[in-house]
Design an enzyme around this catalytic site. Structure first.
Site, PDB file in Angstrom:
ATOM      1  N   ASP A   1       0.912  -1.213  -0.127  1.00  0.00           N
ATOM      2  CA  ASP A   1      -0.112  -0.044   0.032  1.00  0.00           C
ATOM      3  C   ASP A   1       0.848   1.440   0.029  1.00  0.00           C
ATOM      4  O   ASP A   1       0.313   2.308  -0.119  1.00  0.00           O
ATOM      5  CB  ASP A   1      -0.854  -0.130   1.205  1.00  0.00           C
ATOM      6  CG  ASP A   1      -2.149  -0.783   1.119  1.00  0.00           C
ATOM      7  OD1 ASP A   1      -2.667  -1.095  -0.186  1.00  0.00           O
ATOM      8  OD2 ASP A   1      -2.901  -1.113   2.160  1.00  0.00           O
TER       9      ASP A   1
ATOM     10  N   ARG B   1       0.264  -1.890   7.536  1.00  0.00           N
ATOM     11  CA  ARG B   1       0.853  -0.565   7.014  1.00  0.00           C
ATOM     12  C   ARG B   1       1.669   0.274   7.818  1.00  0.00           C
ATOM     13  O   ARG B   1       2.551   0.962   7.589  1.00  0.00           O
ATOM     14  CB  ARG B   1      -0.181   0.274   6.492  1.00  0.00           C
ATOM     15  CG  ARG B   1      -1.231  -0.272   5.611  1.00  0.00           C
ATOM     16  CD  ARG B   1      -2.042   0.825   4.924  1.00  0.00           C
ATOM     17  NE  ARG B   1      -1.326   1.902   4.195  1.00  0.00           N
ATOM     18  CZ  ARG B   1      -1.717   2.910   3.507  1.00  0.00           C
ATOM     19  NH1 ARG B   1      -3.001   3.043   3.441  1.00  0.00           N
ATOM     20  NH2 ARG B   1      -0.834   3.591   2.759  1.00  0.00           N
TER      21      ARG B   1
ATOM     22  N   ARG C   1     -10.282   5.822  10.689  1.00  0.00           N
ATOM     23  CA  ARG C   1      -8.799   5.544  10.745  1.00  0.00           C
ATOM     24  C   ARG C   1      -8.036   6.682  11.808  1.00  0.00           C
ATOM     25  O   ARG C   1      -7.736   6.033  12.782  1.00  0.00           O
ATOM     26  CB  ARG C   1      -8.149   5.758   9.479  1.00  0.00           C
ATOM     27  CG  ARG C   1      -8.397   4.701   8.372  1.00  0.00           C
ATOM     28  CD  ARG C   1      -7.996   3.313   8.579  1.00  0.00           C
ATOM     29  NE  ARG C   1      -8.421   2.496   7.503  1.00  0.00           N
ATOM     30  CZ  ARG C   1      -7.737   2.126   6.462  1.00  0.00           C
ATOM     31  NH1 ARG C   1      -6.697   2.672   5.967  1.00  0.00           N
ATOM     32  NH2 ARG C   1      -8.293   1.246   5.626  1.00  0.00           N
TER      33      ARG C   1
ATOM     34  N   HIS D   1     -11.379   7.252   4.557  1.00  0.00           N
ATOM     35  CA  HIS D   1     -10.372   8.360   4.778  1.00  0.00           C
ATOM     36  C   HIS D   1     -11.233   9.603   4.162  1.00  0.00           C
ATOM     37  O   HIS D   1     -11.932   9.406   3.460  1.00  0.00           O
ATOM     38  CB  HIS D   1      -9.269   8.481   3.799  1.00  0.00           C
ATOM     39  CG  HIS D   1      -7.991   7.399   4.394  1.00  0.00           C
ATOM     40  ND1 HIS D   1      -7.419   6.607   3.538  1.00  0.00           N
ATOM     41  CD2 HIS D   1      -7.595   7.266   5.756  1.00  0.00           C
ATOM     42  CE1 HIS D   1      -6.722   5.954   4.335  1.00  0.00           C
ATOM     43  NE2 HIS D   1      -6.520   6.326   5.526  1.00  0.00           N
TER      44      HIS D   1
ATOM     45  N   CYS E   1      -5.111   9.724  -3.312  1.00  0.00           N
ATOM     46  CA  CYS E   1      -4.317   8.663  -2.267  1.00  0.00           C
ATOM     47  C   CYS E   1      -2.792   8.516  -2.850  1.00  0.00           C
ATOM     48  O   CYS E   1      -1.991   8.222  -2.125  1.00  0.00           O
ATOM     49  CB  CYS E   1      -4.936   7.319  -2.467  1.00  0.00           C
ATOM     50  SG  CYS E   1      -6.664   7.325  -1.602  1.00  0.00           S
TER      51      CYS E   1
HETATM   52  N1  ARG Z   1      -5.219   0.159   0.775  1.00  0.00           N
HETATM   53  C1  ARG Z   1      -5.032   1.367   1.413  1.00  0.00           C
HETATM   54  C2  ARG Z   1      -5.764   1.354   3.103  1.00  0.00           C
HETATM   55  O1  ARG Z   1      -6.617   0.875   3.222  1.00  0.00           O
HETATM   56  C3  ARG Z   1      -5.622   2.631   0.627  1.00  0.00           C
HETATM   57  C4  ARG Z   1      -5.266   3.870   1.140  1.00  0.00           C
HETATM   58  C5  ARG Z   1      -5.845   4.948   0.137  1.00  0.00           C
HETATM   59  N2  ARG Z   1      -5.201   6.173   0.561  1.00  0.00           N
HETATM   60  C6  ARG Z   1      -5.975   7.383   0.806  1.00  0.00           C
HETATM   61  N3  ARG Z   1      -5.341   8.150   0.886  1.00  0.00           N
HETATM   62  N4  ARG Z   1      -7.209   7.239   1.123  1.00  0.00           N
HETATM   63  O2  ARG Z   1      -5.225   1.969   3.855  1.00  0.00           O
END
Ligand code: ARG
Length: 281
Positions: A81, A106, A151, A180, A274
């Site tokens: 990612d 991550r 998040r 996000h 992203c």
């Molecule tokens: N697979 C990543 C996650 O779920 C995607 C992140 C996307 N980034 C963003 N800035 N929305 O964390």
């Protein structure tokens, strides 16, 4: 002389002006969907890495053609990612904050991005609570709009305000597809945004209406292709090409929509924004 409707519409478009930007991007060399931490990710869907790299390179070339500076971050094997560079942190007002990720998968990215920040002269500080960088922390003029709900933790919003010295406005997200803030809201210039109201609590919608009475509200069809995951330089808006309705709204508001196809990267739950960390000087 007869003025056609299009010409008449053209004459009422608000003139918009470009400010040249500094971005950082990480190539999707090691991109994969090996785990599922958002509803867009399905580990049984095959990913074409070569296509992901080609689509990403087109995005980078688009920024360069528009006159922007793009720094490249070295991708790390085992961090699929990492291509979503917006999550690296927040560099603004002479401060650099490195991300603290919610998911263990991550967390290695924080180390890689802190190293990159150090090497490029931004000495990063960490937050005690989860912050997923510009995924949830969007600079609009002199303030920061901050997402929470999935998040970034609200306690991190307080930390970000203290570190940056900028006012931070908390906005709670409610739909897991828009996990996000940058999946549900686009910053178009220092006082203009676009957003998808159903992604937010009633309280957050109230705050947005108050702060941005002229905001563009997008339809579900555009939100559900991550159309709002777009990047604006004040004039050109680089957006996911599937969001045709949003492009029309942008055009009528005086912006120049520039569509790019990032279909492979959508499989990880991300698109244009992203993949782009803006470095504010
Ligand atoms: N697979 C990543 C996650 O779920 C995607 C992140 C996307 N980034 C963003 N800035 N929305 O964390």
């Amino acid at each position: 002389m007869t003025i056609s409707p299009d010409v008449a519409a053209e004459s009422t478009r608000t003139p918009r002006s470009q400010r040249l930007r500094h971005y950082a991007m990480t190539p999707p060399t090691f991109f994969a969907v090996e785990y599922a931490i958002n509803p867009w990710m399905d580990t049984s869907t095959p990913v074409d890495v070569d296509l992901a790299v080609a689509q990403w390179a087109n995005l980078r070339d688009t920024y360069c053609r528009l006159g922007h500076t793009v720094d490249l971050v070295e991708p790390v094997p085992g961090l699929p990612d990492m291509v979503y560079a917006a999550n690296a942190g927040l560099i603004v007002n002479g401060t650099a904050i490195v991300a603290r990720f919610k998911h263990a998968e991550r967390r290695g990215e924080s180390v890689a991005y802190a190293t990159w920040m150090d090497q490029s002269g931004h000495h990063p500080v960490a937050t005690r609570h989860v912050n997923e960088g510009q995924g949830d922390l969007l600079v609009v003029g002199s303030m920061i709009l901050a997402g929470t709900g999935f998040r970034t933790q609200p306690q991190a919003h307080v930390e970000v305000a203290t570190i940056t010295g900028m006012p931070v406005v908390s906005l709670e997200l409610v739909d897991p597809r828009f996990y996000h803030l940058d999946t549900a809201l686009t910053v178009l210039d220092d006082s203009t945004i676009a957003y998808y109201p159903p992604a937010f609590t009633a309280a957050a919608r109230g705050v947005l209406r108050e702060l941005f009475p002229d905001a563009i509200e997008v339809a579900s069809t555009d939100a559900y292709v991550l159309g709002l995951n777009a990047v604006s330089d004040g004039k050109h808006v680089v957006y996911p090409i599937q969001a045709a309705g949003f492009a029309k709204q942008l055009y009528h508001a005086g912006f120049h929509p520039v569509g790019v196809d990032l279909s492979e990267l959508l499989k990880g739950g991300g698109s244009v924004k992203c993949c782009t960390l803006e470095v504010f000087s």
